[in-house]
Design a protein around this motif. Sequence first.
Motif: not given
Length: 278
Positions: A273, A262, A277, A200, A258, A13, A10, A196-197, A265-266
């Motif tokens: 994920s 993200e 999408r 964030l 952020n 990322g 990513h 992940v949460t 998360n992916d």
Amino acid sequence: MSALRAYLRHPSGVVGLALLLVIVVVAILAPVLAPVDPWEMVGAPFERPFGPDLWLGSDTLGRDIAAGIAHGARVSLAIGLSSTLAALGIGVTVGTLAGYCGGLVDDALMRVAELFQTIPGFILAVLLVATLGPSLGHEILAIAVVSWPPLARLTRGEFMRLKGREFVRAAICQGERPAAVILRHILPNAVAPILVTGSLTVATAILIESALSFLGLGDPNLMSWGYMVGAARTVIRQAWWMSVFPGAAILVTVLAINLVGEALNDALNPRLSRSGRA
């Protein structure tokens, strides 16, 4: 290793991680990069940026803005990480008990979480800090108090999803204690979305801390980005750099966190994920 390879695929990322590492290095090396006290008057007031001595200029009292940003990084990251860890401790504990026990325990704990969520988070944080007094510890406490309910609800949902799985039932049938079932079987499989949460939540905590400092509710002994923006708001037309540079520091830090969240998360939830999408 597969999660690491998925993360590195990513670009956003990787960029976010690089930015975050730069900010962390600046925070750690702040006494070296900016050896002057951020509260000390080191030049004439209203010195413009990109000068020979004060390369980000000075504020209304002649303090070095670059020093304030470097030392403010320590405050923002420390409060963001500390309050998020505290919120994770409360939220994961409450969510674990609610999701695993169910019944009256679940109802009681979720009603408490909903009670906290009925009050807007920032308003509650302002009330807590204004009541307890502006200090580093009170800021961390206030941000943790407003941040734990979403983490609790997420943890509860993961436990309710996992506790009916075959491997959990097999562990219960083998006579394992509830604590062992939770710590060895359920929690390790629920840690990815919680992580992940939580990442964030750090960004949200930094924004709340900046807003509190902007309002004058930050620790008066610590230089922070929010304080710098708030102190310069009355002269933004005459001296744009006083608020733009610390504001940009907040923006870049929150954006980097952020982007990392993200990408995490992916990497940790690839199927979720892809379905999101599709």
